[in-house]
Write a protein that holds these residues in place. Structure first.
Motif, short mmCIF file in Angstrom:
data_model
loop_
_atom_site.label_atom_id
_atom_site.label_comp_id
_atom_site.label_asym_id
_atom_site.label_seq_id
_atom_site.Cartn_x
_atom_site.Cartn_y
_atom_site.Cartn_z
N PRO A 193 0.82 -1.22 0.00
CA PRO A 193 0.00 0.00 0.00
C PRO A 193 0.86 1.28 0.00
O PRO A 193 1.73 1.44 0.85
N THR A 194 0.61 2.15 -0.95
CA THR A 194 1.42 3.36 -1.10
C THR A 194 1.08 4.45 -0.09
O THR A 194 1.86 5.38 0.09
N ASP A 195 -0.07 4.32 0.59
CA ASP A 195 -0.44 5.35 1.55
C ASP A 195 0.21 5.15 2.93
O ASP A 195 0.19 6.06 3.76
N ILE A 196 0.82 4.01 3.16
CA ILE A 196 1.48 3.76 4.45
C ILE A 196 2.81 4.50 4.45
O ILE A 196 3.64 4.31 3.57
N PRO A 197 3.03 5.36 5.45
CA PRO A 197 4.27 6.14 5.46
C PRO A 197 5.51 5.28 5.70
O PRO A 197 5.50 4.38 6.53
N THR A 198 6.53 5.58 4.93
CA THR A 198 7.85 4.99 5.14
C THR A 198 8.84 6.14 5.19
O THR A 198 8.57 7.23 4.66
N GLU A 199 9.96 5.91 5.80
CA GLU A 199 10.92 6.98 6.00
C GLU A 199 11.76 7.19 4.74
O GLU A 199 12.35 6.24 4.21
N GLU A 200 11.79 8.43 4.29
CA GLU A 200 12.59 8.76 3.11
C GLU A 200 14.07 8.75 3.46
O GLU A 200 14.46 9.08 4.56
N GLY A 201 14.87 8.36 2.49
CA GLY A 201 16.32 8.39 2.66
C GLY A 201 16.91 7.19 3.36
O GLY A 201 18.11 7.15 3.59
N VAL A 202 16.09 6.22 3.72
CA VAL A 202 16.64 5.00 4.33
C VAL A 202 16.36 3.83 3.39
O VAL A 202 15.38 3.82 2.66
N GLU A 203 17.27 2.87 3.40
CA GLU A 203 17.12 1.71 2.52
C GLU A 203 16.39 0.60 3.24
O GLU A 203 16.67 0.29 4.40
N VAL A 204 15.45 0.01 2.55
CA VAL A 204 14.70 -1.12 3.09
C VAL A 204 15.66 -2.30 3.27
O VAL A 204 16.42 -2.63 2.36
N GLU A 205 15.66 -2.89 4.47
CA GLU A 205 16.54 -4.02 4.75
C GLU A 205 15.93 -5.35 4.31
O GLU A 205 16.64 -6.24 3.85
N GLN A 206 14.62 -5.47 4.49
CA GLN A 206 13.91 -6.69 4.08
C GLN A 206 12.61 -6.29 3.41
O GLN A 206 11.97 -5.33 3.83
N SER A 207 12.25 -7.03 2.40
CA SER A 207 11.01 -6.78 1.71
C SER A 207 10.59 -8.09 1.06
O SER A 207 11.34 -8.66 0.28
N TYR A 208 9.41 -8.56 1.42
CA TYR A 208 8.96 -9.84 0.86
C TYR A 208 7.44 -9.96 0.93
O TYR A 208 6.78 -9.20 1.63
N SER A 209 6.93 -10.91 0.18
CA SER A 209 5.51 -11.25 0.26
C SER A 209 5.40 -12.74 0.53
O SER A 209 6.23 -13.53 0.07
N LEU A 210 4.41 -13.09 1.31
CA LEU A 210 4.08 -14.49 1.56
C LEU A 210 2.68 -14.71 1.03
O LEU A 210 1.74 -14.05 1.47
#
Length: 158
Positions: free
Chosen positions: A60-77
Motif C-alpha cells: 500500500p502506497t499510503d502507508i508512510p515509510t521513512e525517506e532516505g533509508v534503505e529497506v533491509e527486508q522486503s517480501y511477500s508471503l
C-alpha cells in the motif's frame, strides 16, 4: 457395635455404592460416545517472494515509510486466499516518534486498532480495515548513532 457406628457404616457403604455407580455411568458414557476422527491438517503451501531493498509492487502506497533509508527486508508471503506483504527498515526516529507516527496514521485512515503496546524499546500496533490487517512493530536499535530504531510493517490482504 453401637447404633452410631452402625449408621456410620451404612452411610459409608451407600456413599461408596453411589460413587461406584457414578464412575460406572461415566465410563459407559465415554465408551458410547464415538471418538472423533482426527484428520491431519494439510500443510498450506506458502509461496515467498523476496524483493530485496525494493518495496513489493502491491505494498500500500499510503502507508508512510521513512525517506532516505534503505529497506533491509522486503517480501511477500502468498497463502491460499490471502497475501502478507512485509517491509523492514532502519529509522533515524526513536521508537516513540515512530509509534506516534503510525498510531496517528492508522487513526486518520480509519483503521480499527485492536491491539497496541508501547514501551521505550519496543512498541507495536495492530489494526484492521475492511479485509486488511496491519501490524507495525518498532524496536530500539542498540547502535543508536544514526539509526535509532527499526520498523517492521506487515500488511495482510485477504
Amino acid at each position: 457395635m453401637n447404633k452410631r457406628n452402625i449408621v456410620l457404616v451404612i452411610f459409608s457403604v451407600i456413599f461408596l455404592i453411589a460413587i461406584t455407580f457414578v464412575m460406572y455411568k461415566q465410563s459407559v458414557k465415554d465408551v458410547e460416545q464415538p471418538i472423533a476422527e482426527q484428520t491431519p491438517i494439510a500443510q498450506e503451501e506458502v509461496q515467498k517472494t523476496d524483493f530485496g531493498s525494493e518495496l513489493p509492487s502491491d505494498f500500500p502506497t499510503d502507508i508512510p515509510t521513512e525517506e532516505g533509508v534503505e529497506v533491509e527486508q522486503s517480501y511477500s508471503l502468498n497463502y491460499e486466499g490471502q497475501k502478507q506483504l512485509t517491509i523492514v527498515f532502519p529509522s533515524t526516529k526513536t521508537v516513540k516518534e515512530n509509534y506516534t507516527l503510525y498510531a496517528d496514521f492508522l487513526e486518520k485512515q480509519n483503521w480499527i486498532v485492536s491491539n497496541k503496546y508501547e514501551s521505550e524499546k519496543l512498541s507495536s500496533i495492530y489494526g484492521t480495515k475492511e479485509s486488511n490487517d496491519i501490524n507495525v512493530t518498532i524496536s530500539h536499535d542498540s547502535d543508536g548513532v544514526s539509526v535509532k530504531s527499526q520498523v517492521s510493517i506487515s500488511v495482510l490482504k485477504k
